[in-house]
Design an enzyme around this catalytic site. Sequence first.
Site, PDB file in Angstrom:
ATOM      1  CB  SER A 135      -0.882  -0.028   1.253  1.00 14.82           C
ATOM      2  OG  SER A 135      -1.627   1.167   1.364  1.00 14.82           O
ATOM      3  CE  LYS A 161      -4.646   0.054   0.351  1.00 15.44           C
ATOM      4  NZ  LYS A 161      -5.315  -0.767   1.388  1.00 15.44           N
ATOM      5  CE  LYS A 163      -4.114   3.763   2.237  1.00 16.02           C
ATOM      6  NZ  LYS A 163      -5.337   3.135   2.765  1.00 16.02           N
ATOM      7  CG  ASP A 188      -7.860   2.170   0.677  1.00 25.22           C
ATOM      8  OD1 ASP A 188      -9.035   2.600   0.773  1.00 25.22           O
ATOM      9  OD2 ASP A 188      -7.256   1.642   1.625  1.00 25.22           O
ATOM     10  CD  GLU A 213      -8.714  -1.045   0.659  1.00 19.79           C
ATOM     11  OE1 GLU A 213      -7.783  -1.248  -0.144  1.00 19.79           O
ATOM     12  OE2 GLU A 213      -8.569  -1.102   1.890  1.00 19.79           O
ATOM     13  CG  ASP A 238     -10.524  -1.145   5.045  1.00 15.71           C
ATOM     14  OD1 ASP A 238     -10.849  -1.509   6.186  1.00 15.71           O
ATOM     15  OD2 ASP A 238      -9.399  -0.630   4.825  1.00 15.71           O
ATOM     16  CE  LYS A 262      -7.261  -2.316   6.807  1.00 14.90           C
ATOM     17  NZ  LYS A 262      -7.507  -0.856   6.769  1.00 14.90           N
ATOM     18  N   GLY A 290      -3.929  -4.023   6.087  1.00 18.25           N
ATOM     19  CA  GLY A 290      -2.862  -3.681   7.043  1.00 18.25           C
ATOM     20  C   GLY A 290      -3.180  -2.394   7.760  1.00 18.25           C
TER      21      GLY A 290
HETATM   22  O1  OSB Z   1      -7.233   1.593   4.604  1.00 20.67           O
HETATM   23  O2  OSB Z   1      -5.961  -0.039   4.290  1.00 20.67           O
HETATM   24  C1  OSB Z   1      -6.177   1.048   4.844  1.00 20.67           C
HETATM   25  C2  OSB Z   1      -3.116   2.126   6.884  1.00 20.67           C
HETATM   26  C3  OSB Z   1      -3.737   2.733   7.951  1.00 20.67           C
HETATM   27  C4  OSB Z   1      -5.099   2.812   7.984  1.00 20.67           C
HETATM   28  C5  OSB Z   1      -5.861   2.275   6.946  1.00 20.67           C
HETATM   29  C6  OSB Z   1      -5.261   1.655   5.878  1.00 20.67           C
HETATM   30  C7  OSB Z   1      -3.861   1.613   5.827  1.00 20.67           C
HETATM   31  C8  OSB Z   1      -3.101   1.047   4.719  1.00 20.67           C
HETATM   32  C9  OSB Z   1      -1.714   0.600   5.039  1.00 20.67           C
HETATM   33  O3  OSB Z   1      -3.493   1.006   3.584  1.00 20.67           O
HETATM   34  C10 OSB Z   1      -1.536  -0.852   4.912  1.00 20.67           C
HETATM   35  C11 OSB Z   1      -0.202  -1.265   5.485  1.00 20.67           C
HETATM   36  O4  OSB Z   1       0.787  -1.222   4.762  1.00 20.67           O
HETATM   37  O5  OSB Z   1      -0.158  -1.632   6.684  1.00 20.67           O
HETATM   38 MG    MG Z   2      -8.367   0.451   3.229  1.00 20.76          MG
END
Ligand code: OSB
Ligand code: MG
Length: 368
Positions: A135, A161, A163, A188, A213, A238, A262, A290
């Site tokens: 991510s 992925k 953001k 995402d 996402e 999510d 998660k 994550g």
């Molecule tokens: O939405 O997946 C998410 C990190 C913090 C809060 C939400 C998210 C995320 C990530 C990071 O996308 C995923 C990672 O590398 O741990």
């Molecule tokens: Mg997410």
Amino acid sequence: MKIDRIELREIRLSLVAPFETSFGRTTERRIILVKVFGDGLAGWGECTAGEGPFYNHEAVDAAWIMIRDFVAPLVVGQEIDSAAAGGALTRRIRGNRMARAAVETAVWDLEARQKNVPLWQLLGGTRKEINCGVSIGIQESHAELLRKIEREVAAGYQRIKIKIKPGWDYNAVRAVRAEFPEIKLTVDANSAYTLADAQLLRSLDEFGLMLIEQPLAYDDIIDHAELQRQLQTPVCLDESILSAEDARKALALGACRIINIKLGRVSGHTEARRIQDYCLERHVPVWCGGMLEAGIGRAHNIAMSTLPGFSMPGDVSASKRYWTEDIITPAVEVTHRGTIMAPSGPGIGYEINEARIHSLTLRTEVIK
Ligand code: OSB
Ligand code: MG
């Protein structure tokens, strides 16, 4: 198992690079670790609450109080014959799933150690090697984003992925696709859009994304169902999915075609597995999300990702992408195939570096 006591510990750890999403930027993590003692052994869990209530309603300081005053007292002193039964002890608590999961996952680790088996096997995992993606947060420029992606693709990660948020979406994805036409790519939004943005979100269909996402509100499934009807790209939820019941309702409405699981968000391994079971029966792919975890949370994510339904690459990646030194040994490493091998040791399967944890500790408390 008789649960004798629970130790809480808050550690502080700097990320190797800041991580930015549509809801904020993180440079340093504050993480609650939970150590559950029983039958002469100890199990470890990690609370995935963020520093502030911006991903969901939970936050580190509030979670500390929830675990100390409500979750741990329901578990300490109890005789349980499985981790699943341990988790059930805290079902009366509404919400606060990350606080509950921190203890629930620690009890799963304890049960696996007591049975002297890897946690992933106790959970019913079948994958000895899990598929990994990364991510990548919002960057200063497209050039910086492309540079980061190039590095992760070279490392072997199977899926990228990125953001997105209003102002960092269509053009960013177009720039990525121009450079990397073939990679498995997802976006995402962490709830940064509304149905009024449907046209913009539809415009992303041209990039052949694996999924989009959580584009809409964190507590919504109705609007997501309307959006999914308008999109070719599968919607993946999510934030909106907190339980197997939520998964059932979202799928019944057509709010998504893929689910991100998660552990913290859904209250731990028992509920995560239930969502996985429900989706597997219906051929709905799931993958492991994550929360910028340190090694203990990461190890729990690896164990969960061995379940058969986790067919898509997760956001579970190498320790070194987050930390100069992790709190477990060995650090989590990714093969050149973009996979992580399930560990063979008992419990979460990694050594806990207690000396390092002690040196990072800000406060501790014991619930007897
Ligand atoms: O939405 O997946 C998410 C990190 C913090 C809060 C939400 C998210 C995320 C990530 C990071 O996308 C995923 C990672 O590398 O741990
Ligand atoms: Mg997410």
